[in-house]
Design a protein around this motif. Sequence first.
Motif, short mmCIF file in Angstrom:
data_model
loop_
_atom_site.label_atom_id
_atom_site.label_comp_id
_atom_site.label_asym_id
_atom_site.label_seq_id
_atom_site.Cartn_x
_atom_site.Cartn_y
_atom_site.Cartn_z
N ASP A 116 0.94 -1.15 -0.05
CA ASP A 116 0.09 0.08 0.11
C ASP A 116 1.07 1.35 -0.11
OD1 ASP A 116 0.82 -0.36 2.67
OD2 ASP A 116 -1.16 -0.09 3.38
N LYS A 117 2.14 1.14 0.15
CA LYS A 117 2.90 2.23 0.16
C LYS A 117 3.16 2.37 -1.12
CE LYS A 117 5.17 2.20 4.57
NZ LYS A 117 5.50 0.73 5.17
N LYS A 118 3.71 1.63 -2.01
CA LYS A 118 3.82 2.04 -3.39
C LYS A 118 2.71 1.63 -4.15
CE LYS A 118 8.58 0.38 -3.42
NZ LYS A 118 9.53 -0.85 -3.74
N ASN A 119 1.44 1.33 -3.83
CA ASN A 119 0.29 1.03 -4.76
C ASN A 119 0.59 0.14 -5.50
OD1 ASN A 119 -1.60 2.54 -3.43
ND2 ASN A 119 -0.79 4.39 -4.34
N LEU A 120 1.12 -1.01 -5.43
CA LEU A 120 1.32 -2.20 -6.30
C LEU A 120 0.60 -3.51 -5.64
CD1 LEU A 120 5.18 -1.88 -7.05
CD2 LEU A 120 3.31 -1.42 -8.57
N ILE A 121 0.02 -4.19 -6.42
CA ILE A 121 -0.23 -5.35 -6.32
C ILE A 121 0.65 -6.53 -6.93
CG2 ILE A 121 -2.71 -5.63 -5.22
CD1 ILE A 121 -3.97 -5.60 -7.87
N SER A 122 0.92 -7.56 -6.22
CA SER A 122 1.91 -8.59 -6.96
C SER A 122 1.24 -10.24 -7.19
CB SER A 122 3.30 -8.66 -6.47
OG SER A 122 3.79 -7.43 -6.28
N PHE A 123 1.28 -10.62 -8.41
CA PHE A 123 0.74 -12.03 -8.14
C PHE A 123 1.13 -12.63 -9.52
CE2 PHE A 123 -1.73 -8.53 -10.27
CZ PHE A 123 -1.93 -9.03 -11.87
N ASN A 124 1.16 -14.18 -9.34
CA ASN A 124 1.85 -14.90 -10.44
C ASN A 124 0.59 -15.33 -11.46
OD1 ASN A 124 4.41 -14.64 -9.27
ND2 ASN A 124 3.56 -16.26 -7.79
N VAL A 125 0.78 -15.23 -12.65
CA VAL A 125 -0.16 -15.73 -13.75
C VAL A 125 0.56 -16.07 -15.02
CG1 VAL A 125 -2.26 -14.32 -13.10
CG2 VAL A 125 -0.19 -13.25 -14.42
N VAL A 126 -0.04 -17.21 -15.72
CA VAL A 126 0.59 -17.83 -16.52
C VAL A 126 0.23 -16.89 -18.10
CG1 VAL A 126 0.31 -19.89 -17.98
CG2 VAL A 126 0.07 -20.12 -15.70
N PRO A 127 1.02 -16.61 -18.89
CA PRO A 127 0.74 -15.88 -20.24
C PRO A 127 -0.32 -17.09 -20.89
CG PRO A 127 3.20 -15.85 -19.92
CD PRO A 127 2.64 -17.00 -18.63
N ASP A 128 -1.18 -16.36 -21.61
CA ASP A 128 -2.20 -16.99 -22.39
C ASP A 128 -2.94 -18.14 -21.65
OD1 ASP A 128 -1.54 -15.57 -24.81
OD2 ASP A 128 0.47 -16.97 -24.92
N GLY A 129 -3.11 -17.79 -20.23
CA GLY A 129 -3.44 -18.78 -19.24
C GLY A 129 -5.05 -18.35 -19.02
N GLY A 130 -5.64 -17.68 -19.58
CA GLY A 130 -7.00 -17.12 -19.39
C GLY A 130 -7.20 -15.79 -18.74
N ILE A 131 -8.44 -15.31 -18.45
CA ILE A 131 -8.69 -14.05 -18.32
C ILE A 131 -8.02 -13.74 -16.58
CG2 ILE A 131 -10.65 -12.32 -17.69
CD1 ILE A 131 -9.97 -12.94 -20.59
N ILE A 132 -7.60 -12.66 -16.28
CA ILE A 132 -7.21 -12.49 -14.87
C ILE A 132 -8.19 -11.53 -14.39
CG2 ILE A 132 -5.32 -11.57 -13.49
CD1 ILE A 132 -3.59 -11.86 -16.13
N ARG A 133 -8.91 -11.79 -13.17
CA ARG A 133 -9.78 -11.07 -12.82
C ARG A 133 -9.52 -10.69 -11.26
NH1 ARG A 133 -14.66 -11.58 -15.15
NH2 ARG A 133 -14.58 -13.25 -16.63
N ILE A 134 -9.54 -8.96 -11.05
CA ILE A 134 -9.05 -8.66 -9.87
C ILE A 134 -10.33 -8.07 -9.11
CG2 ILE A 134 -7.82 -6.88 -8.77
CD1 ILE A 134 -5.68 -7.20 -10.93
#
Length: 376
Positions: A347-365
């Motif tokens: 929350d200091k840098k306003n960044l969320i980090s996560f691991n996702v597969v390229p061409d692995g389907g829609i990412i929903r936040i």
Amino acid sequence: MQKPRIEAFLLYLAPNMKTRIYPTLLSLLICYGSFAQQADHKKKKKSDIPKYTIENWFNGKKSATCLTFDDWSSGHGPIVVNNLIERKCPATFFVTQNNNGLGGGYVQMQKAAQHGLEIGNHTLSHPDLTKLTSDDLKKEVSGTQASLSKETNSEVSTLAYPYGPYNDQVIEEVKKHHIAARGVIDINHFPYEFATSEQDYFKLNTVGVNEDFTSEKFGTIIRKANIEGGMLTLIFHSVYNDKVDDHSYAAITEQRLNQLLDTLDSYKKETWVTTMANAVKYHREAHCAKLKTITNNAMEWTLNLTDTLSNNKIYNQPLTINLKVPNGKKYIAISQRGEPLPFSFNDKKNLISFNVVPDGGIIRITKAREKGMKKK
Ligand SMILES: [Zn+2]
């Protein structure tokens, strides 16, 4: 009011040109319209690309370390596989298929593969690949890749050249069914940009391990790789203990192996210990992956991560993404293709980090409901 006045003005200017001026005005209007549309499209395109970075290595580690064990000698199945599984330490076994009668053979290789250890190709009979006819080259490289994949029930996608040598013809054959290959040339530099073309992934170098390779030496090399940011690949050969005799080449004791694994454990926060295949997949994907916004509203942000690598069955290594988010917003869940994913929020840098597969389907936040927002 406006129109009749313009009409009267035009008629005043050139009464008999009305029929010519009207089409001109019309085409000017059309022209302005399409220009405005284009500008709007450009604006939209720009906002489709969110602010983000892809970490150089998985989970933001400084380097990648790959332990590789060559030949499948008698100590590999009973000593090495069991120690690595117990420690949950990934590694790659480059199997010479004719050695399948040693060290528990295919049963131990299958067990290794089930626990996330990689089975790689070290050919059928361990020849110098540069000295073969094209038929024999095909048999040793592609034939063994197919057979080992079947026997070990795993994805064999990397190769180690027996004795190290290769040439363009060898690489052409290896490329058909592998994503990378390793030689035996010792290096002591580990730059992040170790591969600038596809061909370079078939010329990977390494650091050789023998009984003189101490924990201190290993620590020094890992720290160097962390500073330079690249991929550190080590070759082990024979490993023996009181019960298992394995002295085929550069033999080390089980005790030495465990000392080195302890050393590696102490650096696990900084270096990504993984298989050779996964390190190469990450590196290649990270160099061509792109993140785009699909939709973004008060409740949900959907994105898509794509890469230019066509084989999505092979290139399925998740990449670590740092996504910039608006100040003050709260996020409650991330998923890809419906699968919930762990994520961290800075929350200091306003960044969320996560691991996702390229061409692995829609990412929903999923965003947290804000005060004053209507409940459904
Ligand atoms: Zn070998």
